[in-house]
Design a protein around this motif. Structure first.
Motif, PDB file in Angstrom:
ATOM      1  N   LEU A 108       0.808  -1.217   0.000  1.00  0.00           N
ATOM      2  CA  LEU A 108       0.000   0.000   0.000  1.00  0.00           C
ATOM      3  C   LEU A 108       0.846   1.273   0.000  1.00  0.00           C
ATOM      4  N   PRO A 109       1.820   1.401   0.918  1.00  0.00           N
ATOM      5  CA  PRO A 109       2.618   2.642   0.899  1.00  0.00           C
ATOM      6  C   PRO A 109       3.427   2.809  -0.380  1.00  0.00           C
ATOM      7  N   LEU A 110       3.766   1.708  -1.034  1.00  0.00           N
ATOM      8  CA  LEU A 110       4.556   1.791  -2.266  1.00  0.00           C
ATOM      9  C   LEU A 110       3.750   2.375  -3.410  1.00  0.00           C
ATOM     10  N   PHE A 111       2.473   1.981  -3.500  1.00  0.00           N
ATOM     11  CA  PHE A 111       1.638   2.383  -4.628  1.00  0.00           C
ATOM     12  C   PHE A 111       0.658   3.510  -4.305  1.00  0.00           C
ATOM     13  N   SER A 112       0.435   3.768  -3.010  1.00  0.00           N
ATOM     14  CA  SER A 112      -0.609   4.731  -2.654  1.00  0.00           C
ATOM     15  C   SER A 112      -0.277   5.441  -1.345  1.00  0.00           C
ATOM     16  N   ALA A 113       0.874   6.105  -1.317  1.00  0.00           N
ATOM     17  CA  ALA A 113       1.346   6.727  -0.079  1.00  0.00           C
ATOM     18  C   ALA A 113       0.356   7.747   0.479  1.00  0.00           C
ATOM     19  N   LEU A 158       8.242  -9.297  17.184  1.00  0.00           N
ATOM     20  CA  LEU A 158       6.820  -9.012  17.323  1.00  0.00           C
ATOM     21  C   LEU A 158       6.345  -9.134  18.768  1.00  0.00           C
ATOM     22  N   LEU A 159       7.012  -9.945  19.572  1.00  0.00           N
ATOM     23  CA  LEU A 159       6.687  -9.989  21.003  1.00  0.00           C
ATOM     24  C   LEU A 159       7.090  -8.683  21.685  1.00  0.00           C
ATOM     25  N   VAL A 160       8.236  -8.142  21.293  1.00  0.00           N
ATOM     26  CA  VAL A 160       8.644  -6.818  21.810  1.00  0.00           C
ATOM     27  C   VAL A 160       7.598  -5.781  21.423  1.00  0.00           C
ATOM     28  N   SER A 161       7.200  -5.783  20.159  1.00  0.00           N
ATOM     29  CA  SER A 161       6.198  -4.829  19.679  1.00  0.00           C
ATOM     30  C   SER A 161       4.870  -5.015  20.414  1.00  0.00           C
ATOM     31  N   LEU A 162       4.490  -6.271  20.655  1.00  0.00           N
ATOM     32  CA  LEU A 162       3.242  -6.542  21.371  1.00  0.00           C
ATOM     33  C   LEU A 162       3.269  -5.920  22.760  1.00  0.00           C
ATOM     34  N   TYR A 163       4.358  -6.134  23.488  1.00  0.00           N
ATOM     35  CA  TYR A 163       4.458  -5.607  24.843  1.00  0.00           C
ATOM     36  C   TYR A 163       4.379  -4.073  24.845  1.00  0.00           C
ATOM     37  N   VAL A 164       5.114  -3.432  23.928  1.00  0.00           N
ATOM     38  CA  VAL A 164       5.123  -1.966  23.893  1.00  0.00           C
ATOM     39  C   VAL A 164       3.749  -1.427  23.500  1.00  0.00           C
ATOM     40  N   THR A 165       3.107  -2.058  22.534  1.00  0.00           N
ATOM     41  CA  THR A 165       1.765  -1.626  22.122  1.00  0.00           C
ATOM     42  C   THR A 165       0.778  -1.780  23.274  1.00  0.00           C
ATOM     43  N   GLN A 166       0.870  -2.875  24.005  1.00  0.00           N
ATOM     44  CA  GLN A 166      -0.029  -3.082  25.146  1.00  0.00           C
ATOM     45  C   GLN A 166       0.166  -2.002  26.214  1.00  0.00           C
ATOM     46  N   GLU A 217       5.841  -3.658   8.047  1.00  0.00           N
ATOM     47  CA  GLU A 217       6.411  -4.784   7.324  1.00  0.00           C
ATOM     48  C   GLU A 217       7.320  -4.366   6.179  1.00  0.00           C
ATOM     49  N   HIS A 218       7.697  -3.092   6.161  1.00  0.00           N
ATOM     50  CA  HIS A 218       8.714  -2.677   5.192  1.00  0.00           C
ATOM     51  C   HIS A 218       9.994  -3.455   5.517  1.00  0.00           C
ATOM     52  N   PRO A 219      10.669  -4.018   4.521  1.00  0.00           N
ATOM     53  CA  PRO A 219      11.851  -4.842   4.791  1.00  0.00           C
ATOM     54  C   PRO A 219      12.909  -4.146   5.646  1.00  0.00           C
ATOM     55  N   GLU A 220      13.119  -2.850   5.446  1.00  0.00           N
ATOM     56  CA  GLU A 220      14.148  -2.149   6.217  1.00  0.00           C
ATOM     57  C   GLU A 220      13.697  -1.889   7.653  1.00  0.00           C
ATOM     58  N   VAL A 221      12.386  -1.718   7.849  1.00  0.00           N
ATOM     59  CA  VAL A 221      11.855  -1.560   9.208  1.00  0.00           C
ATOM     60  C   VAL A 221      12.022  -2.864   9.974  1.00  0.00           C
ATOM     61  N   ARG A 222      11.638  -3.973   9.355  1.00  0.00           N
ATOM     62  CA  ARG A 222      11.767  -5.269  10.006  1.00  0.00           C
ATOM     63  C   ARG A 222      13.233  -5.600  10.264  1.00  0.00           C
ATOM     64  N   SER A 223      14.089  -5.275   9.313  1.00  0.00           N
ATOM     65  CA  SER A 223      15.523  -5.542   9.459  1.00  0.00           C
ATOM     66  C   SER A 223      16.121  -4.769  10.627  1.00  0.00           C
ATOM     67  N   ALA A 224      15.669  -3.531  10.821  1.00  0.00           N
ATOM     68  CA  ALA A 224      16.181  -2.722  11.937  1.00  0.00           C
ATOM     69  C   ALA A 224      15.917  -3.416  13.270  1.00  0.00           C
ATOM     70  N   PHE A 225      14.736  -4.010  13.412  1.00  0.00           N
ATOM     71  CA  PHE A 225      14.398  -4.739  14.632  1.00  0.00           C
ATOM     72  C   PHE A 225      15.242  -6.001  14.769  1.00  0.00           C
ATOM     73  N   LEU A 226      15.271  -6.810  13.722  1.00  0.00           N
ATOM     74  CA  LEU A 226      15.933  -8.104  13.800  1.00  0.00           C
ATOM     75  C   LEU A 226      17.436  -7.964  14.038  1.00  0.00           C
ATOM     76  N   ASP A 227      18.078  -7.061  13.309  1.00  0.00           N
ATOM     77  CA  ASP A 227      19.525  -6.896  13.445  1.00  0.00           C
ATOM     78  C   ASP A 227      19.901  -6.369  14.824  1.00  0.00           C
ATOM     79  N   THR A 228      19.124  -5.391  15.311  1.00  0.00           N
ATOM     80  CA  THR A 228      19.445  -4.799  16.615  1.00  0.00           C
ATOM     81  C   THR A 228      19.138  -5.768  17.753  1.00  0.00           C
ATOM     82  N   LEU A 229      18.047  -6.511  17.641  1.00  0.00           N
ATOM     83  CA  LEU A 229      17.747  -7.501  18.684  1.00  0.00           C
ATOM     84  C   LEU A 229      18.810  -8.592  18.729  1.00  0.00           C
ATOM     85  N   GLU A 230      19.383  -8.915  17.596  1.00  0.00           N
ATOM     86  CA  GLU A 230      20.463  -9.901  17.596  1.00  0.00           C
ATOM     87  C   GLU A 230      21.679  -9.355  18.330  1.00  0.00           C
TER      88      GLU A 230
END
Length: 421
Positions: free
Chosen positions: A89-94, A188-196, A380-393
């Motif tokens: 959606l953001p790619l085609f209809s920002a 996503l568990l980190v995100s769940l806790y923060v959202t809650q 779910e932008h690849p770079e957004v998800r990557s920022a989480f995964l790389d830093t959590l590692e």
């Protein structure tokens, strides 16, 4: 010839003329496998005949479909009806102007078959860019047999999950864990806790930047760290040492030694089918603490049908779209080839007909009943998800503390989000 007959003949000719004029040729594009291709072509034939239109099918596998649609949309040559992946959606209809606004076709489309929350998830700037085909969300799956064996109830809140970590080890052995949390699941568990705790999605819909403060995100990362430290989940190091086996292929999952996970409701059978004899997977409501302000459901459309803003026949396209998703003939033809349907008309028809297994229906009901802010597809932008995964590692290997990790994630994510502001 009587006057009455002349009038009747004229009326008949007029009706035939107007019917022929309303019959149009449309195109529809989608990706998928053979079963989806066959079902969709049959549904298009049925709906086309019902409404007097001809629809040319254009289908591919997943690989290369995004590139094809990108090229078509850039040149204004896309199909009248398109299957669109939600993160696109953001790619085609920002700004919300990339597709036809389906609110303008509400006289043809039965939009009341979707909840306000479902329609909000495919809307940008108040413009409805597509109709969700199925709605999926993350929920908890627990192996009841493991908890029964240890004399424990399946966890119903975070405190019970934390208590289950040492209890399972004491009663069944050190190799037992009540929960899985690796890579995307951990993020996503980190995100769940923060959202809650905050009631906010990662992306602020007003500013287009990260909605969480560094302290709020650091608390979520620290929460994950406590899960590892207190034996609730395996550490990234231990999982890597064991070969980074995918959970549903892991013998520890099949045997019930890892007794839970946080997964998409639509993948229930992907995780239940590998379980050994005597194991029993059950879906469970989102775990919460007393201080939570929302359940924090991560709920999204798996995909959607959109109408091209360049279509010369949007009303005809809307007729076909409504037939596919809301009318008996189209619903029967498509079946569950795109998951448990989001349209309440389709879901009811298929459930009543026995096409949807009760375990999947139960998991989806938990997702649909849960509360939470609207989730941005930019999560779910690849770079957004990557920022989480790389830093959590980095954090998992002790290379960075929770606050530094939070600041690093927020900085990287904001850099990506700025491209869409």
């Amino acid at each position: 010839m009587t006057g009455k007959y002349i009038l009747s003949a004229a009326a008949t000719a007029f009706l035939l003329t107007t019917t022929a004029a309303s019959a149009v040729e449309l195109r529809m594009s989608w990706w998928g496998g053979d079963s989806r291709h066959a079902a969709t072509q049959e549904a298009l034939k049925i709906c086309g005949e019902k409404h007097g239109h001809t629809i040319k099918p254009e289908f591919t596998g997943w690989k290369g479909h995004l590139a094809k649609v990108t090229t078509q949309i850039a040149g204004g040559t896309e199909a009248d009806i398109m299957q669109i992946n939600w993160p696109w959606l953001p790619l085609f209809s920002a700004s919300g102007d990339g597709f036809a606004d389906l609110n303008q076709l509400s006289g043809t489309l039965q939009l009341d078959n979707w909840t306000d929350a479902q329609l909000a998830s495919t809307s940008i700037g108040g413009k409805l860019n597509g109709l969700p085909l199925s709605t999926t969300g993350r929920t908890f799956f627990f192996n009841k047999a493991t908890f029964d064996k240890a004399g424990l109830a399946v966890p119903s809140n975070w405190a019970e999950l934390f208590a289950a970590g040492p209890a399972l080890k004491a009663k069944l052995g050190d190799g037992y864990y009540p929960m899985n949390a690796i890579k995307e699941t951990a993020a996503l568990l980190v995100s769940l806790y923060v959202t809650q705790q905050t009631g906010k999605d990662l992306v602020d819909p007003e500013t287009g930047q990260v909605a969480w403060t560094a302290d709020e995100l650091a608390a979520g990362i620290d929460f994950y760290g406590k899960m590892v430290a207190e034996g609730v989940v395996m550490s990234q190091k231990d999982v890597a040492a064991a070969g980074n086996v995918r959970l549903y292929e892991n013998p520890k999952w099949a045997d019930g030694e890892i007794a839970g996970s946080y997964e998409w409701d639509s993948t229930f059978f992907k995780y239940s089918d590998p379980l050994g004899e005597g194991q029993e997977l059950v879906p469970v409501k989102l775990l919460m603490t007393d201080g939570a302000v929302t359940e924090g459901i991560y709920r999204k459309p798996s995909m959607m049908f959109s109408i091209s803003k360049h279509s010369a026949n949007p009303e005809a396209a809307a007729q076909i779209l409504n037939c596919l998703l809301n009318e008996e003939e189209g619903i029967a033809a498509l079946g569950t080839t795109r998951g448990l349907p989001a349209s309440s008309a389709a879901a009811t028809q298929l459930k009543d007909g026995g096409s949807i297994r009760p375990e999947l229906a139960e998991a989806n009901a938990l997702v649909m009943a849960a509360t939470g802010p609207t989730v941005s597809p930019l999560n779910e932008h690849p770079e957004v998800r990557s920022a989480f995964l790389d830093t959590l590692e980095e954090y998992s290997y002790g290379q960075i503390n929770p606050l530094a990790a939070a600041n690093q994630i927020i900085g990287d994510v904001n850099n990506t989000l700025s491209e869409f502001n």
